[in-house]
Design a protein around this motif. Structure first.
Motif, PDB file in Angstrom:
ATOM      1  N   ASN A   9       0.893  -1.146   0.043  1.00  0.00           N
ATOM      2  CA  ASN A   9      -0.002   0.451  -0.728  1.00  0.00           C
ATOM      3  C   ASN A   9       0.550   1.373  -0.027  1.00  0.00           C
ATOM      4  OD1 ASN A   9      -1.167  -2.614   2.319  1.00  0.00           O
ATOM      5  ND2 ASN A   9      -3.054  -0.923   1.237  1.00  0.00           N
ATOM      6  N   GLY A  47       0.865   4.917   0.924  1.00  0.00           N
ATOM      7  CA  GLY A  47      -0.195   6.221   1.373  1.00  0.00           C
ATOM      8  C   GLY A  47       0.970   7.919   0.927  1.00  0.00           C
ATOM      9  N   THR A 105      -0.195  10.076   4.088  1.00  0.00           N
ATOM     10  CA  THR A 105      -0.476   9.325   5.525  1.00  0.00           C
ATOM     11  C   THR A 105       0.466   8.430   5.440  1.00  0.00           C
ATOM     12  OG1 THR A 105      -2.483   8.123   6.058  1.00  0.00           O
ATOM     13  CG2 THR A 105      -1.915   8.379   3.598  1.00  0.00           C
ATOM     14  N   ASN A 163      -0.788   5.810   6.462  1.00  0.00           N
ATOM     15  CA  ASN A 163      -1.274   4.207   7.110  1.00  0.00           C
ATOM     16  C   ASN A 163      -2.221   4.493   6.528  1.00  0.00           C
ATOM     17  OD1 ASN A 163      -2.769   6.742   8.105  1.00  0.00           O
ATOM     18  ND2 ASN A 163      -4.127   5.843   9.583  1.00  0.00           N
ATOM     19  N   PRO A 164      -1.807   3.615   4.571  1.00  0.00           N
ATOM     20  CA  PRO A 164      -3.023   4.011   3.972  1.00  0.00           C
ATOM     21  C   PRO A 164      -3.641   2.771   4.038  1.00  0.00           C
ATOM     22  CG  PRO A 164      -0.564   3.090   3.490  1.00  0.00           C
ATOM     23  CD  PRO A 164      -0.415   4.172   4.639  1.00  0.00           C
ATOM     24  N   ASP A 170      -5.264   0.969   6.709  1.00  0.00           N
ATOM     25  CA  ASP A 170      -6.707   1.103   7.243  1.00  0.00           C
ATOM     26  C   ASP A 170      -7.493   2.026   6.812  1.00  0.00           C
ATOM     27  OD1 ASP A 170      -4.439   1.110  10.067  1.00  0.00           O
ATOM     28  OD2 ASP A 170      -4.451   3.091  10.373  1.00  0.00           O
ATOM     29  N   TYR A 171      -7.408   2.208   5.875  1.00  0.00           N
ATOM     30  CA  TYR A 171      -8.543   2.637   4.597  1.00  0.00           C
ATOM     31  C   TYR A 171      -9.276   1.423   3.783  1.00  0.00           C
ATOM     32  CZ  TYR A 171      -7.510   7.472   5.714  1.00  0.00           C
ATOM     33  OH  TYR A 171      -7.533   8.554   6.064  1.00  0.00           O
ATOM     34  N   ASN A 172     -10.049   0.976   4.034  1.00  0.00           N
ATOM     35  CA  ASN A 172     -10.906   0.649   3.169  1.00  0.00           C
ATOM     36  C   ASN A 172      -9.681  -0.801   2.157  1.00  0.00           C
ATOM     37  OD1 ASN A 172     -12.865  -0.692   0.901  1.00  0.00           O
ATOM     38  ND2 ASN A 172     -14.015  -0.164   2.225  1.00  0.00           N
ATOM     39  N   THR A 173     -10.196  -1.812   2.226  1.00  0.00           N
ATOM     40  CA  THR A 173      -9.461  -2.583   1.639  1.00  0.00           C
ATOM     41  C   THR A 173      -9.640  -2.788  -0.315  1.00  0.00           C
ATOM     42  OG1 THR A 173     -10.922  -4.498   2.065  1.00  0.00           O
ATOM     43  CG2 THR A 173      -9.155  -4.776   3.763  1.00  0.00           C
ATOM     44  N   ASP A 201      -7.149   0.503  -1.038  1.00  0.00           N
ATOM     45  CA  ASP A 201      -6.261   1.349   0.077  1.00  0.00           C
ATOM     46  C   ASP A 201      -4.962   0.296  -0.710  1.00  0.00           C
ATOM     47  OD1 ASP A 201      -5.999  -1.733   0.134  1.00  0.00           O
ATOM     48  OD2 ASP A 201      -6.266  -1.385   1.967  1.00  0.00           O
ATOM     49  N   VAL A 258      -3.704   5.667  -1.404  1.00  0.00           N
ATOM     50  CA  VAL A 258      -4.329   7.154  -0.302  1.00  0.00           C
ATOM     51  C   VAL A 258      -3.685   8.239  -0.801  1.00  0.00           C
ATOM     52  CG1 VAL A 258      -4.999   7.651   1.881  1.00  0.00           C
ATOM     53  CG2 VAL A 258      -5.463   4.863   0.535  1.00  0.00           C
ATOM     54  N   THR A 288      -6.335  13.623   7.256  1.00  0.00           N
ATOM     55  CA  THR A 288      -7.086  13.792   8.174  1.00  0.00           C
ATOM     56  C   THR A 288      -7.690  15.860   7.993  1.00  0.00           C
ATOM     57  OG1 THR A 288      -6.990  13.388  10.130  1.00  0.00           O
ATOM     58  CG2 THR A 288      -8.412  12.177   8.812  1.00  0.00           C
TER      59      THR A 288
END
Length: 326
Positions: free
Chosen positions: A211, A213, A216, A218-219, A221-224, A227, A230, A234
């Motif tokens: 993944n 990012g 970010t 923590n890519p 952590d988003y919808n699998t 992701d 990302v 936020t």
């Protein structure tokens, strides 16, 4: 333990010392000088050899440079032996270039203007990974925890005259453990950081699962289902821009293959020559929004029915359906 054997050339001829050689000069530094009156370039001035039972297993060679007029440049070569065969492994040229696995570091053009690399790590011959020039950055830590750095490359201008922020590292790349390592897990991220001022800040991360990012950390952590990439975070506004030449078209495609219309089953396009936005479905543009805001859906062909407002108006929605001609 053990003693060394040294052969020296003095006024009375060759002398072999069978004990340690010690240079003493009071409180001053000691200097060991090899002087050779050579006439050719890249000629050997002196060898420092390490012998194991009279077999040379390591060697340092001091050699002359290219300036045979002034005779004021030179280099060094370092060699080791495998199965009794001594071969050069590293060289420092007269200009300070360092070559590992090559006797002519930075002699091949990189194609980058004014770029002269100081370190050249040359791989071997063969196929696949065997041909790669390789370097390993490692840690001596025996218990790797989440967040530990395994290796890092930092970029810096330490002699910049402005000082303060100017001499801090403005960019870096590092490998960071994502978990506590164990016998079945070594998940690691590659992190890219840059600085606008002060120390570098993380800008992009590639997680161990692949993944990516941007903006970010923590890519994953988003919808699998979405992701893999990302962008943003936020806090504040974020976005992505596709740039093309004036009069050209930019595309965003959804594909399920690499040939035919499977390369663009769904997608968006923007034609800058007409300022028209198009929406693809099943490999065909099904909806268009032109420069005046008029929206057209369907295929305009003979026998189709158009539903919409009459007159010379903008912002009209045209609905088209296929009808039989008879």
């Amino acid at each position: 333990g053990g003693t060394g054997s040294f052969t020296t050339l003095g006024a009375s001829g060759l002398t072999t010392l069978t004990d340690n050689l010690t240079l003493t000069k009071g409180n001053a530094s000691n200097t060991l000088i090899f002087n050779a009156n050579l006439s050719s370039a890249a000629d050997n001035i002196a060898f420092i050899k390490g012998n194991w039972n009279d077999t040379t297993v390591s060697q340092i060679t001091l050699f002359s440079g290219a300036d045979t007029t002034n005779k004021d440049d030179g280099g060094m070569a370092f060699a080791t032996a495998s199965a009794g065969s001594v071969a050069e492994r590293m060289r420092i040229t007269s200009t300070g270039n360092v070559g590992i696995g090559t006797t002519s570091p930075a002699s091949v053009s990189t194609g980058i203007s004014n770029f002269a690399p100081k370190l050249d790590i040359r791989g071997g011959t063969g196929t696949g990974v065997a041909t790669a020039g390789a370097m390993i950055l490692s840690t001596a830590e025996t218990t790797i925890a989440d967040g530990d750095y395994l290796g890092m490359i930092a970029f810096q201008a330490p002699l910049e005259g402005s000082g303060t922020d100017a001499i801090l590292s403005p960019a870096s790349i590092h490998a960071e453990a994502e978990v506590a390592f164990d016998g079945s897990s070594n998940s690691t991220s590659i992190v890219f950081s840059t600085a606008d001022s002060t120390a570098p800040i993380e800008r992009m991360r590639i997680h161990g699962e692949g993944n990516v990012g941007i903006g970010t950390s923590n890519p994953g952590d988003y919808n699998t289902s979405a992701d893999d990439l990302v962008i943003g975070g936020t806090s504040g506004a974020h976005g992505m821009t596709i740039v093309t030449a004036t009069g050209s078209t930019g595309y965003l495609f959804f594909a399920d293959g690499t040939s035919g219309d499977s390369q663009y089953e769904g997608g968006l396009q923007y034609d800058h020559s007409t300022d028209e936005l198009g929406l693809y479905s099943a490999g065909v543009v099904r909806m268009r929004i032109n420069s005046s805001g008029t929206v057209s859906m369907g295929t305009l062909t003979a026998g189709n029915t158009t539903v919409g407002q009459s007159g010379n108006q903008t912002g009209i929605l045209h609905l088209h359906s296929r009808v039989s001609s008879g």
